[in-house]
Design a protein around this motif. Structure first.
Motif, mmCIF file in Angstrom:
data_model
loop_
_atom_site.group_PDB
_atom_site.id
_atom_site.type_symbol
_atom_site.label_atom_id
_atom_site.label_comp_id
_atom_site.label_asym_id
_atom_site.label_seq_id
_atom_site.Cartn_x
_atom_site.Cartn_y
_atom_site.Cartn_z
ATOM 1 N N LEU A 152 0.826 -1.201 0.000
ATOM 2 C CA LEU A 152 0.000 0.000 0.000
ATOM 3 C C LEU A 152 0.860 1.251 0.000
ATOM 4 O O LEU A 152 0.399 2.325 -0.386
ATOM 5 C CB LEU A 152 -0.947 -0.001 1.207
ATOM 6 C CG LEU A 152 -2.006 -1.106 1.204
ATOM 7 C CD1 LEU A 152 -2.867 -1.020 2.461
ATOM 8 C CD2 LEU A 152 -2.875 -1.037 -0.035
ATOM 9 N N ASP A 153 2.117 1.124 0.439
ATOM 10 C CA ASP A 153 3.038 2.255 0.382
ATOM 11 C C ASP A 153 3.609 2.383 -1.031
ATOM 12 O O ASP A 153 3.631 1.421 -1.801
ATOM 13 C CB ASP A 153 4.183 2.061 1.384
ATOM 14 C CG ASP A 153 3.702 2.172 2.811
ATOM 15 O OD1 ASP A 153 3.772 3.269 3.372
ATOM 16 O OD2 ASP A 153 3.235 1.158 3.357
ATOM 17 N N ARG A 154 4.077 3.549 -1.367
ATOM 18 C CA ARG A 154 4.624 3.775 -2.704
ATOM 19 C C ARG A 154 5.904 2.970 -2.895
ATOM 20 O O ARG A 154 6.679 2.785 -1.959
ATOM 21 C CB ARG A 154 4.907 5.265 -2.912
ATOM 22 C CG ARG A 154 3.630 6.090 -2.922
ATOM 23 C CD ARG A 154 3.851 7.481 -3.474
ATOM 24 N NE ARG A 154 2.574 8.154 -3.599
ATOM 25 C CZ ARG A 154 2.255 8.959 -4.588
ATOM 26 N NH1 ARG A 154 3.122 9.174 -5.560
ATOM 27 N NH2 ARG A 154 1.085 9.564 -4.633
ATOM 28 N N PHE A 155 6.101 2.515 -4.125
ATOM 29 C CA PHE A 155 7.273 1.701 -4.413
ATOM 30 C C PHE A 155 7.745 1.949 -5.839
ATOM 31 O O PHE A 155 7.010 2.444 -6.692
ATOM 32 C CB PHE A 155 6.959 0.211 -4.209
ATOM 33 C CG PHE A 155 5.916 -0.339 -5.152
ATOM 34 C CD1 PHE A 155 6.288 -0.981 -6.323
ATOM 35 C CD2 PHE A 155 4.563 -0.203 -4.869
ATOM 36 C CE1 PHE A 155 5.326 -1.483 -7.196
ATOM 37 C CE2 PHE A 155 3.603 -0.709 -5.733
ATOM 38 C CZ PHE A 155 3.985 -1.350 -6.901
ATOM 39 N N ASP A 156 8.992 1.610 -6.073
ATOM 40 C CA ASP A 156 9.598 1.687 -7.401
ATOM 41 C C ASP A 156 9.551 0.286 -7.995
ATOM 42 O O ASP A 156 10.268 -0.612 -7.548
ATOM 43 C CB ASP A 156 11.044 2.185 -7.283
ATOM 44 C CG ASP A 156 11.716 2.395 -8.631
ATOM 45 O OD1 ASP A 156 11.483 1.586 -9.553
ATOM 46 O OD2 ASP A 156 12.485 3.371 -8.768
ATOM 47 N N ALA A 157 8.701 0.085 -8.994
ATOM 48 C CA ALA A 157 8.503 -1.246 -9.565
ATOM 49 C C ALA A 157 9.775 -1.783 -10.202
ATOM 50 O O ALA A 157 10.080 -2.981 -10.103
ATOM 51 C CB ALA A 157 7.370 -1.219 -10.572
ATOM 52 N N GLU A 158 10.541 -0.925 -10.868
ATOM 53 C CA GLU A 158 11.762 -1.383 -11.541
ATOM 54 C C GLU A 158 12.824 -1.816 -10.543
ATOM 55 O O GLU A 158 13.535 -2.792 -10.766
ATOM 56 C CB GLU A 158 12.301 -0.269 -12.442
ATOM 57 C CG GLU A 158 11.426 0.014 -13.664
ATOM 58 C CD GLU A 158 12.071 1.020 -14.592
ATOM 59 O OE1 GLU A 158 13.224 1.433 -14.335
ATOM 60 O OE2 GLU A 158 11.422 1.396 -15.588
ATOM 61 N N LYS A 159 12.933 -1.097 -9.441
ATOM 62 C CA LYS A 159 13.931 -1.432 -8.423
ATOM 63 C C LYS A 159 13.385 -2.401 -7.368
ATOM 64 O O LYS A 159 14.153 -2.923 -6.552
ATOM 65 C CB LYS A 159 14.428 -0.158 -7.735
ATOM 66 C CG LYS A 159 15.175 0.793 -8.673
ATOM 67 C CD LYS A 159 15.635 2.030 -7.919
ATOM 68 C CE LYS A 159 16.396 2.980 -8.835
ATOM 69 N NZ LYS A 159 16.828 4.212 -8.123
ATOM 70 N N GLY A 160 12.086 -2.630 -7.371
ATOM 71 C CA GLY A 160 11.494 -3.521 -6.387
ATOM 72 C C GLY A 160 11.606 -3.007 -4.972
ATOM 73 O O GLY A 160 11.662 -3.786 -4.020
#
Length: 404
Positions: A152-160
């Protein structure tokens, strides 16, 4: 065979994958229905279905009704052919579910996030749970399709990586979740937005035979929504899953954490509810909270939720108002997206009053379009639905066609 669906590209492999997906969606389903949908000849369809039966992926449910002759075969997927791990990581709890292929929960483990729960500690806990759950249920490791993680927190999909780590009690979250879990578990790992995954789980488990358009909404620390449109999960690359919380409901209203005024987030989120409870307590309103805590500033979300369960008049008043504004914002969302079904999830939904008051407020604002018949329902499992959706994401990787 299910694991090979992503590797094989022959026409036969694609046809097997298509049939499995249709049985998954429609089962119990007759061969005649499958031939209609696929265009396969009856003999071809029967041969492919028999191959899926031989592989242990589908079976005859035995519930077909006879019209006087031989009872027709009614195919369903075999739920224990493989298993899935679904994970939800939040600043409050980490949830680890062992799921079968119908997304039924086989076992659950939960970790309350305390000061010792660094990123590495939490990921090691997940890996330990995976091993423990498989052993407890006598499931070989090769029966595990993979691990899905919802955030639910923001994340960087490319960096995981989680990018908004300020809400976590402990640090150490500058770590690639996907790489770490892949290396420690030696299975595919997938990561996605938790609210989207909740919408996906609700759709796959309860609604995809009835409609192609649903909206999942939740009110927690933040206010979010996930959308299924034309049978597909709607995603975007701009990290705007919390945009619903910033719908303006009062242009001269309360100041929001984003800096604007009158956002739904400032009225209906858990932080907004806490702020309003404190404001009313300081003005002398009576509450059960005063009997339990001498310092009002120590009041947290758990205290308020517990007071709701005890029908505390002050907390009920605040939540009813928050629910009203949530319903106003939801009606705007319905006007824009025009779903057939709206599903309420989040911490407040199982508690008294919130769902009923919010649904009533939204319905009253939709009365001009009474023929639309928007169905509003509670989530099937408010506390585990994100992790179920995370597991569903794994199965979809193997069985569902990716849209171009």
């Amino acid at each position: 065979m299910l694991k090979k669906f992503t590797e094989l590209s022959s026409p036969k492999a694609r046809n097997l994958k298509l049939l499995y997906s249709l049985v998954r969606k429609l089962g119990p389903v007759k061969i005649n229905r499958l031939t209609e949908l696929t265009g396969f000849k009856h003999v071809t369809c029967a041969r492919l279905l028999e191959e899926l039966v031989d592989e242990g992926l589908i079976y005859d449910s035995g519930i077909g009704k006879s019209s006087g002759g031989r009872k027709p075969l009614m195919y369903v997927i075999k739920p224990d052919a493989y298993y899935l791990i679904g994970v939800e990581i939040t600043s409050f709890y980490t949830t680890v579910l062992l799921l079968d292929l119908k997304l039924n929960i086989v076992s659950v483990e939960k970790l309350k996030m305390t000061a010792e729960c660094t990123g590495e500690y939490t990921l090691n806990y997940i890996t330990a749970c995976v091993n423990q759950l498989l052993i407890q249920n006598n499931i070989p490791k090769d029966k595990l399709l993979g691990i899905g993680v919802g955030l639910l927190d923001r994340f960087d999909a490319e960096k995981g990586m989680i990018t908004s780590t300020h809400s976590f009690p402990a640090g150490g979250w500058d770590i690639n979740l996907v790489d770490y879990l892949t290396q420690t578990n030696n299975v595919p790992v997938f990561l996605d937005n938790g609210t989207d995954l909740a919408a996906l789980a609700e759709y796959r488990m309860n609604y995809w035979q009835d409609t192609e358009n649903i909206v999942f909404v939740s009110s927690d620390i933040g206010i979010r929504c996930g959308t299924i449109s034309q049978g597909r999960l709607v995603t975007n690359k701009f990290e705007m899953e919390d945009a619903f919380g910033h719908i303006i409901i009062d242009i001269d209203g309360r100041r929001c954490s984003c800096g604007a005024y009158g956002c739904l987030q400032a009225y209906s989120s858990l932080p907004a509810i806490r702020d309003e409870v404190l404001r009313l307590l300081k003005r002398g309103k009576a509450s059960l909270l005063q009997e339990k805590l001498s310092n009002m500033e120590d009041i947290n979300f758990y205290h308020i939720l517990n007071a709701l369960e005890q029908n505390d008049s002050l907390c009920l008043e605040v939540v009813e108002e928050a629910a009203y504004y949530f319903g106003v914002g939801l009606s705007n969302l319905i006007f824009l997206l025009r779903p057939e079904i709206v599903i309420f999830g989040g911490t407040l939904v199982p508690k008294p009053l919130f769902f009923e008051a919010a649904a009533k407020a939204a319905s009253n604002r939709l009365i001009h379009y009474s023929s639309a018949k928007i169905k509003m329902v509670k989530s099937s499992d408010a506390y585990n639905i994100v992790a179920q959706g995370a597991g569903c994401m794994v199965l979809d990787y193997y069985t569902e066609e990716t849209p171009v």
